[in-house]
Structure formats: C-alpha cells, structure tokens
Design a protein around this motif. Structure first.
Motif, short mmCIF file in Angstrom:
data_model
loop_
_atom_site.label_atom_id
_atom_site.label_comp_id
_atom_site.label_asym_id
_atom_site.label_seq_id
_atom_site.Cartn_x
_atom_site.Cartn_y
_atom_site.Cartn_z
N MET A 41 79.01 6.90 50.98
CA MET A 41 77.70 6.58 51.59
C MET A 41 77.04 7.88 52.03
SD MET A 41 78.67 3.26 53.85
CE MET A 41 77.14 2.33 53.82
N GLU A 42 75.76 7.99 51.76
CA GLU A 42 75.07 9.24 52.08
C GLU A 42 74.71 9.29 53.56
OE1 GLU A 42 72.68 11.43 49.26
OE2 GLU A 42 72.28 9.48 48.33
N TYR A 61 73.25 11.90 57.05
CA TYR A 61 72.57 13.11 57.51
C TYR A 61 72.91 13.34 58.98
CZ TYR A 61 69.01 10.03 59.62
OH TYR A 61 68.37 9.06 60.37
N CYS A 68 74.33 9.89 60.83
CA CYS A 68 73.56 8.67 60.53
C CYS A 68 73.59 8.36 59.04
CB CYS A 68 72.11 8.85 60.95
SG CYS A 68 71.89 9.14 62.69
N LEU A 69 73.48 7.07 58.72
CA LEU A 69 73.40 6.66 57.31
C LEU A 69 71.98 6.88 56.80
CD1 LEU A 69 75.28 3.22 57.31
CD2 LEU A 69 76.20 5.52 56.88
N LYS A 70 71.88 7.45 55.60
CA LYS A 70 70.56 7.68 55.02
C LYS A 70 69.84 6.36 54.74
CE LYS A 70 70.51 12.20 52.85
NZ LYS A 70 70.62 13.00 51.63
N GLU A 71 70.62 5.34 54.36
CA GLU A 71 69.97 4.10 53.90
C GLU A 71 69.25 3.34 55.02
OE1 GLU A 71 73.32 2.11 52.08
OE2 GLU A 71 73.65 0.89 53.88
N ASN A 72 69.77 3.41 56.26
CA ASN A 72 69.10 2.62 57.32
C ASN A 72 69.06 3.36 58.67
OD1 ASN A 72 71.74 2.51 58.05
ND2 ASN A 72 72.02 0.32 57.62
N HIS A 73 69.45 4.62 58.67
CA HIS A 73 69.41 5.48 59.86
C HIS A 73 70.36 5.04 60.98
CE1 HIS A 73 66.10 7.37 57.85
NE2 HIS A 73 65.49 6.21 57.78
N THR A 74 71.31 4.17 60.67
CA THR A 74 72.27 3.74 61.68
C THR A 74 73.16 4.90 62.12
OG1 THR A 74 72.35 1.61 60.59
CG2 THR A 74 74.08 2.03 62.20
#
Ligand SMILES: CC(C)(COP(=O)(O)OP(=O)(O)OC[C@H]1O[C@@H](n2cnc3c(N)ncnc32)[C@H](O)[C@@H]1OP(=O)(O)O)[C@@H](O)C(=O)NCCC(=O)NCCS
Length: 172
Positions: A1-2, A4, A61-67
């Motif tokens: 999972m990408e 940042y 944080c996850l790139k897909e939903n900023h969690t």
C-alpha cells in the motif's frame, strides 16, 4: 500500500491514543508499559509537532484515503557523530503485514541519509519481535549485538538486539 509522511497535527492524539491502549502493539515495543491518559497523549503529540533538530516524528498516512496508520521517528539526532535512532509503529493492527512498515522504513532511511546527511541509523528491537527484525534486515540493517535483559516488561527481563545501517551500506 502506498504511503506518505506528514508532520503530526494536534488532533492526531485521538488516533495515537487508541493505539496506545492496544497491548498487542505496546508489548512489541521496547519501552516500558505505562497508562497514558488522552490529555497526556495530546501533550505528547503537541511536543512532537515541534520536530526540532534532535527528534523528528513523522505520521504515516495511506495515499488512497489519507488515513493515519502509524508513525516513525529519528531520535537523538547527533550533529557531530551524524547518527540517529529509528523507531516505527504501525499502530492500526489491521494495517500490519501489508508492506506499510517496509515502505515506511525505506522512506525514513532515504530521508535520514539523503536529506539529513546522517552517517548511521541504529535501533533497538526486542529479540522476540521477529517481524520487525525481518523487516529491518530487508532494509539493510545489520545486527550489532544483543543487549541482555535490557528491558523489564510482560513479567520478565527481555533481551534486545542492536541493529544499524551505515550510509556507505545504504543503496536505496
Ligand atoms: C513491526 C512493524 C513495523 C512491521 O510493519 P508491517 O507493515 O506490519 O510489516 P510489513 O508488512 O511491511 O512486513 C515487512 C516484512 O516483515 C516480515 N514479516 C511480516 N510479518 C512477519 C511475521 N509475522 N513474522 C516474521 N516476519 C514477518 C516479512 O519479511 C515482511 O516482508 P514480506 O511481506 O515481503 O514477506 C509493524 O508490524 C508494527 O508496527 N508492529 C507493532 C510495533 C512494533 O513492533 N514496532 C517495531 C518496534 S522495534
């Protein structure tokens, strides 16, 4: 999972506090076990927001939903010796084992060597934490030695492994 990195924000304490209440997470860390109130956690987050020249804390944080799924840090940054201590927590247990930790440590090593100009990044890990040790080896860290009965937790003295990677060994 990408993923940042970003700096901590004040409200993050609610999420980090929920992780601190999870014994599966805290038992795998090298620190002693404490009861931390949400207000104490909020103070801690406010203190790490500062990100001074000695300690750098980054939210993962996850790139897909900023969690927000975890955090990592470079602590005790030494200007003359050019070394720092790495730590990482993927606090959301559902997000463990998905490659996020590996990704985060690789990104943190890159930042440490290529932006902070460190020469050595080291850490201490419980010898029972096989998942973390495997991850660190995959990232190029080497075992330096065993610290015998280094920390008392879970009703016993636990050995810890010292690991490190030098800039000359880093090929990220
Ligand atoms: C340890 C931790 C950072 C690992 O991050 P993660 O995202 O869960 O791990 P990853 O999915 O990136 O796995 C990285 C590698 O670890 C190894 N690994 C994963 N699960 C493992 C397990 N149960 N046993 C042994 N090795 C394991 C594998 O080599 C894996 O690589 P692969 O997926 O290519 O096989 C994370 O689980 C965590 O924060 N745990 C709680 C706190 C903690 O232990 N922090 C470290 C303190 S030193």
């Amino acid at each position: 999972m990408e993923i940042y990195f970003r700096a901590f924000e004040k409200d993050d304490y609610k999420t980090t506090h929920s992780w601190r209440l999870n014994r599966n997470v805290t038992n795998s860390l090298g620190g002693n076990t404490f009861f931390v109130s949400s207000s104490r956690e909020a103070e801690w987050v406010e203190s790490v927001i500062e990100n001074d020249r000695t300690n750098l804390y980054l939210a993962i944080c996850l790139k897909e939903n900023h969690t927000l799924v975890g955090y990592c840090s470079l602590n005790s940054i030494e200007n003359i010796n050019k070394k720092a201590e790495l730590s990482i927590v993927i606090g959301d247990e559902n997000m463990q084992g998905k490659g996020i930790g590996l990704n985060a440590v690789q990104l943190l090593l890159q930042h440490g060597f290529q932006e902070l100009n460190l020469n050595k990044i080291y850490l201490k890990v419980l010898t029972t934490n096989k998942r973390a040790i495997e991850l660190y080896k995959k990232c190029g860290l080497k075992e330096e030695g065993i610290l015998r009965e280094e920390v008392f937790k879970c009703n016993k003295y636990n050995d810890m492994m010292m690991m490190s990677i030098l800039k000359s060994e880093y090929n990220g």
